[in-house]
Design a protein around this motif. Sequence first.
Motif, short mmCIF file in Angstrom:
data_model
loop_
_atom_site.label_atom_id
_atom_site.label_comp_id
_atom_site.label_asym_id
_atom_site.label_seq_id
_atom_site.Cartn_x
_atom_site.Cartn_y
_atom_site.Cartn_z
N UNK A 63 -14.14 -18.25 -2.85
CA UNK A 63 -14.13 -18.52 -4.29
C UNK A 63 -12.75 -18.97 -4.75
N UNK A 64 -11.72 -18.29 -4.27
CA UNK A 64 -10.35 -18.63 -4.68
C UNK A 64 -9.99 -20.02 -4.17
N UNK A 65 -10.33 -20.34 -2.92
CA UNK A 65 -10.02 -21.66 -2.37
C UNK A 65 -10.77 -22.76 -3.11
N UNK A 66 -12.02 -22.51 -3.47
CA UNK A 66 -12.79 -23.51 -4.21
C UNK A 66 -12.17 -23.78 -5.57
N UNK A 67 -11.77 -22.72 -6.26
CA UNK A 67 -11.13 -22.91 -7.57
C UNK A 67 -9.77 -23.58 -7.43
N UNK A 68 -9.06 -23.28 -6.35
CA UNK A 68 -7.77 -23.90 -6.11
C UNK A 68 -7.94 -25.40 -5.85
N UNK A 69 -8.94 -25.78 -5.06
CA UNK A 69 -9.19 -27.18 -4.80
C UNK A 69 -9.58 -27.93 -6.07
N UNK A 70 -10.38 -27.29 -6.91
CA UNK A 70 -10.77 -27.92 -8.17
C UNK A 70 -9.55 -28.13 -9.06
N UNK A 71 -8.69 -27.13 -9.14
CA UNK A 71 -7.52 -27.27 -10.00
C UNK A 71 -6.56 -28.32 -9.44
N UNK A 72 -6.48 -28.44 -8.13
CA UNK A 72 -5.63 -29.48 -7.55
C UNK A 72 -6.19 -30.87 -7.82
N UNK A 73 -7.53 -31.00 -7.82
CA UNK A 73 -8.15 -32.29 -8.12
C UNK A 73 -7.90 -32.69 -9.56
N UNK A 74 -7.95 -31.74 -10.45
CA UNK A 74 -7.76 -32.02 -11.87
C UNK A 74 -6.31 -32.37 -12.15
N UNK A 75 -5.39 -31.67 -11.53
CA UNK A 75 -3.97 -31.88 -11.81
C UNK A 75 -3.36 -33.05 -11.03
N UNK A 76 -3.96 -33.45 -9.94
CA UNK A 76 -3.38 -34.49 -9.09
C UNK A 76 -3.54 -35.85 -9.77
N UNK A 77 -2.51 -36.69 -9.79
CA UNK A 77 -2.63 -38.02 -10.38
C UNK A 77 -3.42 -38.93 -9.43
N UNK A 78 -3.85 -40.06 -9.95
CA UNK A 78 -4.57 -41.03 -9.13
C UNK A 78 -3.68 -41.50 -7.99
N UNK A 79 -4.24 -41.90 -6.85
CA UNK A 79 -3.43 -42.30 -5.70
C UNK A 79 -2.48 -43.45 -6.00
N UNK A 80 -2.89 -44.41 -6.81
CA UNK A 80 -2.00 -45.53 -7.12
C UNK A 80 -0.82 -45.09 -7.96
#
Length: 95
Positions: A63-80
């Motif tokens: 559960x913690x890893x799933x929430x961490x991955x979601x928060x990283x996806x939301x906070x991470x800028x687009x690749x370009x």
Amino acid sequence: MLWMFQRVMMGKITNPKNAELQDLSTREVAVMLPLLVFVFWIGFYPNTFLDKMNPSLDNLIKQVKAKQEISLMVEAPAPSVAKARLTNKLGIQRR
């Protein structure tokens, strides 16, 4: 504190009634012995009790890893955008 312990536990008996007290009765030994065995069992074989927690801990970690991955996806800028920032920081000229 040590002085108090010495006086209470190792001092002279001032009350004559206390001179006849027994350390432990048979009933008290019968109650304390299983507790003592249990304490040593936990110390020597802790996995007996810790293995029962593993499924719930694994679930918690997922559960913690799933929430961490979601928060990283939301906070991470687009690749370009991330690439542009990196090239600007490194001073690389774009052609």
